[in-house]
Design a protein around this motif. Structure first.
Motif, PDB file in Angstrom:
ATOM      1  N   TYR A 210      32.651 -37.614  39.239  1.00 42.19           N
ATOM      2  CA  TYR A 210      34.108 -37.835  38.767  1.00 42.19           C
ATOM      3  C   TYR A 210      34.604 -39.247  38.906  1.00 42.19           C
ATOM      4  N   LEU A 211      34.100 -39.980  40.183  1.00 41.82           N
ATOM      5  CA  LEU A 211      34.851 -41.172  40.922  1.00 41.82           C
ATOM      6  C   LEU A 211      34.613 -41.610  40.324  1.00 41.82           C
ATOM      7  N   GLU A 212      33.380 -41.953  39.565  1.00 41.45           N
ATOM      8  CA  GLU A 212      33.513 -43.169  38.800  1.00 41.45           C
ATOM      9  C   GLU A 212      33.384 -43.342  37.355  1.00 41.45           C
ATOM     10  N   ILE A 213      33.228 -41.943  37.100  1.00 42.15           N
ATOM     11  CA  ILE A 213      33.874 -42.103  35.567  1.00 42.15           C
ATOM     12  C   ILE A 213      35.122 -41.715  35.500  1.00 42.15           C
ATOM     13  N   ASN A 214      36.242 -41.760  36.718  1.00 46.29           N
ATOM     14  CA  ASN A 214      37.229 -41.915  36.386  1.00 46.29           C
ATOM     15  C   ASN A 214      37.908 -43.685  36.654  1.00 46.29           C
ATOM     16  N   ALA A 215      36.966 -44.761  37.526  1.00 47.69           N
ATOM     17  CA  ALA A 215      36.937 -46.013  37.737  1.00 47.69           C
ATOM     18  C   ALA A 215      36.326 -47.004  36.235  1.00 47.69           C
ATOM     19  N   ALA A 216      35.540 -46.012  36.207  1.00 45.27           N
ATOM     20  CA  ALA A 216      34.949 -46.832  34.749  1.00 45.27           C
ATOM     21  C   ALA A 216      36.167 -47.444  33.006  1.00 45.27           C
ATOM     22  N   HIS A 217      36.622 -46.289  33.807  1.00 52.02           N
ATOM     23  CA  HIS A 217      38.050 -45.859  32.608  1.00 52.02           C
ATOM     24  C   HIS A 217      38.516 -47.311  32.366  1.00 52.02           C
ATOM     25  N   TYR A 218      38.619 -47.371  33.568  1.00 49.80           N
ATOM     26  CA  TYR A 218      39.538 -49.058  33.614  1.00 49.80           C
ATOM     27  C   TYR A 218      38.611 -50.092  34.019  1.00 49.80           C
ATOM     28  N   GLU A 219      37.495 -50.377  34.169  1.00 45.52           N
ATOM     29  CA  GLU A 219      36.730 -51.279  34.697  1.00 45.52           C
ATOM     30  C   GLU A 219      35.929 -52.641  33.252  1.00 45.52           C
TER      31      GLU A 219
ATOM     32  N   LEU B 177      17.620 -23.699  23.062  1.00 42.67           N
ATOM     33  CA  LEU B 177      17.592 -24.206  22.406  1.00 42.67           C
ATOM     34  C   LEU B 177      18.849 -25.182  21.932  1.00 42.67           C
ATOM     35  N   VAL B 178      18.990 -25.933  22.825  1.00 43.13           N
ATOM     36  CA  VAL B 178      20.742 -26.696  21.916  1.00 43.13           C
ATOM     37  C   VAL B 178      20.127 -27.709  21.144  1.00 43.13           C
ATOM     38  N   VAL B 179      20.373 -27.928  19.275  1.00 36.48           N
ATOM     39  CA  VAL B 179      20.034 -29.025  18.558  1.00 36.48           C
ATOM     40  C   VAL B 179      20.719 -29.154  17.507  1.00 36.48           C
ATOM     41  N   ALA B 180      20.806 -30.848  17.858  1.00 30.45           N
ATOM     42  CA  ALA B 180      21.710 -31.047  16.449  1.00 30.45           C
ATOM     43  C   ALA B 180      20.907 -32.588  16.375  1.00 30.45           C
ATOM     44  N   ARG B 181      21.462 -32.778  14.656  1.00 30.83           N
ATOM     45  CA  ARG B 181      21.467 -33.411  13.753  1.00 30.83           C
ATOM     46  C   ARG B 181      21.327 -35.336  14.057  1.00 30.83           C
ATOM     47  N   ARG B 182      22.505 -35.744  14.894  1.00 32.61           N
ATOM     48  CA  ARG B 182      22.787 -37.030  14.881  1.00 32.61           C
ATOM     49  C   ARG B 182      21.719 -37.269  16.031  1.00 32.61           C
ATOM     50  N   GLY B 183      21.347 -38.149  16.864  1.00 37.84           N
ATOM     51  CA  GLY B 183      21.169 -38.880  18.202  1.00 37.84           C
ATOM     52  C   GLY B 183      22.037 -38.246  19.345  1.00 37.84           C
ATOM     53  N   ALA B 184      21.639 -38.805  20.504  1.00 35.37           N
ATOM     54  CA  ALA B 184      22.520 -38.621  22.076  1.00 35.37           C
ATOM     55  C   ALA B 184      23.213 -39.528  21.996  1.00 35.37           C
ATOM     56  N   ALA B 185      23.624 -40.371  21.563  1.00 37.02           N
ATOM     57  CA  ALA B 185      24.790 -40.974  21.406  1.00 37.02           C
ATOM     58  C   ALA B 185      25.654 -40.750  20.532  1.00 37.02           C
ATOM     59  N   ASP B 186      25.435 -39.920  19.113  1.00 38.96           N
ATOM     60  CA  ASP B 186      26.883 -39.544  18.745  1.00 38.96           C
ATOM     61  C   ASP B 186      27.071 -37.923  19.566  1.00 38.96           C
ATOM     62  N   ALA B 187      26.429 -37.158  20.302  1.00 36.89           N
ATOM     63  CA  ALA B 187      26.553 -35.556  21.118  1.00 36.89           C
ATOM     64  C   ALA B 187      27.445 -35.036  20.953  1.00 36.89           C
ATOM     65  N   ALA B 188      28.151 -33.906  20.350  1.00 40.71           N
ATOM     66  CA  ALA B 188      29.457 -33.607  19.866  1.00 40.71           C
ATOM     67  C   ALA B 188      30.344 -33.628  21.347  1.00 40.71           C
ATOM     68  N   PHE B 189      28.937 -32.847  22.433  1.00 46.56           N
ATOM     69  CA  PHE B 189      29.859 -32.347  23.070  1.00 46.56           C
ATOM     70  C   PHE B 189      30.797 -33.652  24.209  1.00 46.56           C
ATOM     71  N   THR B 190      32.022 -32.971  24.977  1.00 47.80           N
ATOM     72  CA  THR B 190      32.243 -34.418  25.877  1.00 47.80           C
ATOM     73  C   THR B 190      31.980 -34.247  26.865  1.00 47.80           C
ATOM     74  N   LEU B 191      32.289 -35.509  27.432  1.00 49.51           N
ATOM     75  CA  LEU B 191      31.301 -35.912  28.988  1.00 49.51           C
ATOM     76  C   LEU B 191      32.095 -34.411  29.507  1.00 49.51           C
ATOM     77  N   PRO B 192      32.624 -33.992  30.245  1.00 50.87           N
ATOM     78  CA  PRO B 192      33.282 -33.341  31.325  1.00 50.87           C
ATOM     79  C   PRO B 192      32.227 -32.174  31.248  1.00 50.87           C
ATOM     80  N   GLU B 193      32.047 -31.862  29.960  1.00 49.53           N
ATOM     81  CA  GLU B 193      31.757 -30.043  29.686  1.00 49.53           C
ATOM     82  C   GLU B 193      29.818 -30.749  29.885  1.00 49.53           C
ATOM     83  N   LEU B 194      29.143 -31.451  29.571  1.00 50.05           N
ATOM     84  CA  LEU B 194      27.873 -32.636  29.773  1.00 50.05           C
ATOM     85  C   LEU B 194      27.737 -32.519  31.503  1.00 50.05           C
ATOM     86  N   VAL B 195      29.178 -32.758  33.101  1.00 48.75           N
ATOM     87  CA  VAL B 195      28.932 -32.790  33.810  1.00 48.75           C
ATOM     88  C   VAL B 195      28.688 -32.197  34.604  1.00 48.75           C
ATOM     89  N   GLY B 196      29.845 -30.851  33.791  1.00 48.26           N
ATOM     90  CA  GLY B 196      29.763 -29.054  34.472  1.00 48.26           C
ATOM     91  C   GLY B 196      28.316 -28.114  34.414  1.00 48.26           C
TER      92      GLY B 196
END
Length: 523
Positions: A74-83, A306-325
């Motif tokens: 999260y150090l870089e995630i916070n900074a990247a928002h303002y990069e 198996l967690v599966v979705a119709r679209r590609g990874a760039a369109d994943a519905a989960f949030t970044l914090p959920e994935l990081v966790g």
């Protein structure tokens, strides 16, 4: 060292108003607040004062020098928002000109609500979830406002209680904030009180100056494919309600005797379900998980989800914090390389959207991470469910998926004309929520919302006097717990304007709802 917003962020925005230097964005007054997956602290302007730490209701903000190893990302995630540009090729990048900051978020102090003839104001709120509690908090800032809340269940707080995973302990802390709101002696929370069963909507409109409907989105979006009615096929919402002890699912049972589970959809709820199914039950024993669910998980035979979705990874519905966790807090998770499009792997870190870029980087990392022993979560992409196949006994045997590919010309995905069938003894669908019609109010069946203009209910172009909405039934199932704060503030502002303009009827003098139905404590 600057402070850092971490995974537990609920986007409540209390920290925004506590910050003296405007280093936390987006603010509720910025257009991307409603869609942002979390809030971010700008390391270039943070003065390390700690005011945001005290303001955060879920303990999501920590000093950078005290961050736990599993949260270092999260150090870089916070900074990247303002990069803007690289500075000395540092892994953490900062904007060139701090003067380009947006103006300070305005801090509005509620003014007394003055109505023709004066006197106290009585407002009814239907529901007691996050949107309802934030609406009550906004109303109760005015000393002449009294609120009565109607909750059909035996405990309040809605999805904050029954929708947050039991192992998300920090996020569940928001209920302490709601407890504090509930202690206000001008708020009555009437549990086991269902509008339409115990009291009519017309009675509320007669007895109160205004009625705010905050009933949420109560049903799942249906996946209409063959086999959806088979045994051992259910919605993820049912599963979440089961392991959280929701009264509506007290008699539900789930068969965990099978080796494989398929979760269709990849939003945060899907990830919660997969994580609970693969967690060590002893790690869940100290949480608020239902004893019935804990006993079933202790006897579970599930080895793979198996967690599966119709679209590609760039369109994943989960949030970044959920994935990081999921990636950094001990879960046994991977991505099958053949289910993660090679072009997406190659593009990790190059997206114009830093959130998408970060997601792709983590997914690419997971695709190369060796799995550990024990139950595993596997991500799959570019797969459209076509049919749930059956065993001889009529229970689920597997899911047939149509294989997709990215469509670079039109965007989205297109089928390649091939299918594959994945074994599954339990299938859970997680493709979103949908609101249900409220008798006596207009309803947009396509969107699953009550039509409204900024929270004021409308029938066509005509406002319905004295009736308002907030939360998912107002805007659809989007945003996070804290998103409801600004959403409810907008609705209350409409109600206040109508009160001050003298547009709302004076309630008929009746016995206090407290005496008719009995006061219910929040706990």
């Amino acid at each position: 060292m600057p402070h850092v917003v971490t995974q537990a962020c609920c986007a409540d925005a209390s920290c925004v108003y506590a910050c003296p230097v405007n280093c936390i964005h987006p603010t509720p007054d910025e257009p991307d607040f409603l869609t942002s997956e979390m809030l971010y602290i700008d390391p270039a302007t943070c003065v390390d004062c700690g005011a945001c730490v005290s303001a955060c209701p879920v303990g999501a903000i920590v000093p950078g020098h005290r961050i736990e190893p599993q949260d270092e990302r999260y150090l870089e995630i916070n900074a990247a928002h303002y990069e803007d540009v690289d500075v000395a090729q540092s892994p953490v990048r900062f904007p060139v000109d701090a003067r380009l900051r947006l103006p300070l978020a305005p801090i509005s102090k509620p003014k007394p609500i003055e109505i023709p003839g004066g006197g106290d104001i009585r407002v009814a709120i239907v529901g007691s979830g996050p949107s309802a509690m934030y609406a009550a908090d906004e109303l109760l800032r005015h000393p002449n406002v009294y609120v009565t809340m109607y909750e059909r269940l035996d405990k309040p707080f809605g999805l904050a209680r029954y929708g947050v995973a039991p192992d998300h302990l920090s996020t569940r802390k928001v209920m302490a904030l709601f407890d504090e709101i509930a202690r206000n002696n001008r708020l009555d929370i009437l549990v086991r009180s269902e509008v339409g069963r115990d009291i009519a909507l017309d009675d509320l409109r007669r007895d109160f100056h205004g009625v705010i409907y905050a009933g949420g989105a109560k049903t799942d979006r249906r996946l209409d494919i063959p086999g959806i009615e088979l045994e051992n096929v259910a919605s993820a919402t049912e599963f979440v309600g089961w392991y959280n002890g929701h009264p509506d699912f007290a008699d539900r049972a789930f068969d965990l005797s099978h080796r494989k589970v398929v979760v269709i959809g990849n939003g945060n709820v899907a990830l919660d379900v997969a994580r609970i199914l693969t967690s060590d039950p002893e790690d869940l024993a100290s949480t608020s998980i239902s004893p019935v669910a804990l006993a079933a998980l202790r006897n579970s035979k599930v080895e793979e989800v198996l967690v599966v979705a119709r679209r590609g990874a760039a369109d994943a519905a989960f949030t970044l914090p959920e994935l990081v966790g999921l990636a950094d807090r001990g879960a046994n998770v991977t991505v099958d390389p053949e289910l993660l499009a090679p072009e997406l792997l190659a593009s990790a870190g190059t997206s114009d959207d830093p959130t998408i870029s970060a997601k792709l980087e983590i997914l690419a990392e997971l695709s190369q991470r060796p799995t550990q022993s024990g139950p595993v979560i596997r991500f799959g992409f570019l797969r459209s469910p076509q049919e749930i196949t059956a065993n001889a006994d009529g229970s689920a045997a597997g899911v047939t998926f149509g294989i997709n590919r990215l469509d670079p010309l039109r965007g989205g995905v297109e089928p390649v004309g091939e299918t594959e069938t994945v074994e599954a003894g339990l299938v859970l669908t997680s493709i979103g929520y949908k609101g249900v019609e409220v008798p006596g109010l207009p309803f947009d069946g396509a969107r699953g919302v009550i039509p409204n203009a900024g929270g004021r209910v409308v029938d066509g172009d005509t406002p319905i006097t004295g009736v308002y909405v907030t939360g998912w039934i107002k805007r659809g199932p989007s945003g996070f717990i804290g998103t409801n704060k600004s959403d409810s503030a907008e609705t209350v502002a409409q109600l206040r304007a109508d009160l001050e303009a003298g547009l709302l009827s004076v309630p008929t003098p009746v016995a206090s709802p407290r005496r008719r139905l009995g006061r219910a404590l929040a706990r």
